[in-house]
Structure formats: C-alpha cells, structure tokens
Design a protein around this motif. Structure first.
Motif, PDB file in Angstrom:
ATOM      1  N   HIS A  65       0.866  -1.308  -0.649  1.00  0.00           N
ATOM      2  CA  HIS A  65       0.371  -0.148  -0.601  1.00  0.00           C
ATOM      3  C   HIS A  65       0.532   0.723   0.137  1.00  0.00           C
ATOM      4  O   HIS A  65       0.621   2.381   0.584  1.00  0.00           O
ATOM      5  CB  HIS A  65      -0.403   0.219   1.359  1.00  0.00           C
ATOM      6  N   ARG A  68      -0.894   4.704  -0.083  1.00  0.00           N
ATOM      7  CA  ARG A  68      -1.657   4.175  -1.080  1.00  0.00           C
ATOM      8  C   ARG A  68      -3.052   6.139  -0.425  1.00  0.00           C
ATOM      9  O   ARG A  68      -3.759   6.180  -1.496  1.00  0.00           O
ATOM     10  CB  ARG A  68      -2.760   3.720   0.256  1.00  0.00           C
ATOM     11  N   TRP A  69      -3.037   6.941   0.277  1.00  0.00           N
ATOM     12  CA  TRP A  69      -3.445   8.032   0.323  1.00  0.00           C
ATOM     13  C   TRP A  69      -3.940   8.928  -0.595  1.00  0.00           C
ATOM     14  O   TRP A  69      -4.441  10.302  -0.290  1.00  0.00           O
ATOM     15  CB  TRP A  69      -2.719   8.342   1.590  1.00  0.00           C
ATOM     16  N   ARG A  73     -10.217   7.816  -2.763  1.00  0.00           N
ATOM     17  CA  ARG A  73     -10.986   6.475  -3.891  1.00  0.00           C
ATOM     18  C   ARG A  73     -11.831   7.392  -3.742  1.00  0.00           C
ATOM     19  O   ARG A  73     -12.463   7.464  -5.146  1.00  0.00           O
ATOM     20  CB  ARG A  73     -11.797   6.065  -1.859  1.00  0.00           C
ATOM     21  N   ASP A  74     -12.872   8.768  -3.155  1.00  0.00           N
ATOM     22  CA  ASP A  74     -13.508   9.548  -3.705  1.00  0.00           C
ATOM     23  C   ASP A  74     -12.963  10.467  -5.368  1.00  0.00           C
ATOM     24  O   ASP A  74     -13.749  11.436  -5.565  1.00  0.00           O
ATOM     25  CB  ASP A  74     -14.244  10.531  -2.789  1.00  0.00           C
ATOM     26  N   TYR A  76     -13.072   8.668  -7.222  1.00  0.00           N
ATOM     27  CA  TYR A  76     -13.415   8.245  -8.758  1.00  0.00           C
ATOM     28  C   TYR A  76     -14.806   7.562  -7.670  1.00  0.00           C
ATOM     29  O   TYR A  76     -15.101   8.060  -7.619  1.00  0.00           O
ATOM     30  CB  TYR A  76     -12.247   6.231  -8.727  1.00  0.00           C
ATOM     31  N   MET A  78     -18.308   7.191  -7.198  1.00  0.00           N
ATOM     32  CA  MET A  78     -18.980   5.655  -5.709  1.00  0.00           C
ATOM     33  C   MET A  78     -19.771   5.302  -6.477  1.00  0.00           C
ATOM     34  O   MET A  78     -21.192   5.169  -5.663  1.00  0.00           O
ATOM     35  CB  MET A  78     -19.028   7.044  -4.121  1.00  0.00           C
ATOM     36  N   TYR A  83     -15.135   2.015  -8.366  1.00  0.00           N
ATOM     37  CA  TYR A  83     -14.076   1.030  -7.343  1.00  0.00           C
ATOM     38  C   TYR A  83     -13.255   0.410  -7.236  1.00  0.00           C
ATOM     39  O   TYR A  83     -11.640   0.254  -7.536  1.00  0.00           O
ATOM     40  CB  TYR A  83     -15.354   0.452  -5.784  1.00  0.00           C
ATOM     41  N   TRP A  86     -10.046   2.307  -9.342  1.00  0.00           N
ATOM     42  CA  TRP A  86      -9.955   3.356  -8.320  1.00  0.00           C
ATOM     43  C   TRP A  86      -8.932   1.563  -8.204  1.00  0.00           C
ATOM     44  O   TRP A  86      -7.197   1.964  -7.843  1.00  0.00           O
ATOM     45  CB  TRP A  86     -10.148   3.552  -7.019  1.00  0.00           C
ATOM     46  N   ARG A  87      -9.314   0.721  -7.564  1.00  0.00           N
ATOM     47  CA  ARG A  87      -8.054  -0.152  -7.195  1.00  0.00           C
ATOM     48  C   ARG A  87      -7.276  -1.136  -8.258  1.00  0.00           C
ATOM     49  O   ARG A  87      -5.418  -0.751  -7.846  1.00  0.00           O
ATOM     50  CB  ARG A  87      -9.103  -1.497  -7.222  1.00  0.00           C
ATOM     51  N   LEU A  90      -4.678   1.911  -8.394  1.00  0.00           N
ATOM     52  CA  LEU A  90      -4.056   1.883  -7.122  1.00  0.00           C
ATOM     53  C   LEU A  90      -2.381   0.710  -7.573  1.00  0.00           C
ATOM     54  O   LEU A  90      -1.391   0.895  -6.819  1.00  0.00           O
ATOM     55  CB  LEU A  90      -4.392   1.339  -5.553  1.00  0.00           C
TER      56      LEU A  90
END
Length: 141
Positions: A65, A68-69, A73-74, A76, A78, A83, A86-87, A90
């Motif tokens: 990770h 990761r921050w 998440r937001d 992308y 919701m 999700y 986003w994954r 990442l």
C-alpha cells in the motif's frame, strides 16, 4: 550491496514513504501513520504465514500500500465501476512507486518485475506467490 542490505534499505525507504501518510491509526496506545502500520503488519503476517518467502514476496508485502493515500477513493465515482477503477489505478501506482525505489537501490529488473507482477495481483489462484500475498492481505485486513 548484499541481498539482505538491499532488503533492509528497501524496507527503510518504504518506511520513509509511508511515514508521510496523513491518516493515522492507534495501536497499543500509540499513533502511527496508517500505511506504515499496515506495512509492518503485512511483514509480520508474511513472516508467520510463509517464513521462507522469496525476497520479491517480502518486498511486495512491505510495499503493498505504498503511499496509498495519494489516490483518494473519492477521486473516482462512488459505485462499483469507480471502485474497481480506483483499485486498478492503485495497483499500477504501487507498482510504479515500488519499482522506482527498488531501481534506486540497485535491484535487478528480474526482481523489480516480479514485485510489480505481485503488486498487480496477476495470476491470482494460479501463481503461488500471488496467492500467498492475497492470503496475507486477507489475514491482515
């Protein structure tokens, strides 16, 4: 630089990167940057689950990770599609960050490629190390 020195140097640089996490988590009465604590838990769990893990798998668990921050998440949509996007972003982000650090230390392209492969969770259920990583992730989560 010997293999064990490279591994320790990589852990140190991953630690420095994750030390910057603005998100925190309290463990045993002490506050930690969230992803730093996660990285340490991943290493502890891997050492317990697979004590003879390859160096590539040890590196991957520690940087799973990394920073990761930096991709919120937001940023992308919701919903499920957002999700999943986003994954995927990442995975590519973690792989690029890890590759840059490992390259700086002098790791071979073979090790860097393997770490990227594992971070991108390729061949899940088919590749033993990818599956081991996923198992460790589930145990830590």
């Amino acid at each position: 630089m010997s293999t064990s020195n490279k591994l320790q140097r990589a852990f140190h640089l991953f630690h420095e990167a994750n030390q910057q996490d603005p998100n925190t988590e309290v463990f045993d009465g002490k506050t930690y940057p969230k992803e730093l604590l996660y990285a340490q838990r991943m290493t502890m769990q891997l050492n317990s689950f697979e004590p003879n893990a390859s160096e590539a798998l040890q590196l991957t668990a520690r940087c799973q990770h990394i920073c990761r921050w930096e991709i919120a998440r937001d940023s992308y949509k919701m919903n499920r599609e957002g999700y999943l996007r986003w994954r995927q972003a990442l995975k590519r982000f973690h792989a690029a960050n890890a590759a840059a650090i490992l390259s700086e230390i002098g790791y071979t392209e073979e090790i860097i490629s393997k770490v990227k492969f594992l971070l991108e969770k390729k061949q899940l259920k088919k590749n033993e190390e990818t599956q081991t990583l996923k198992n460790v992730i589930c145990l830590v989560f």
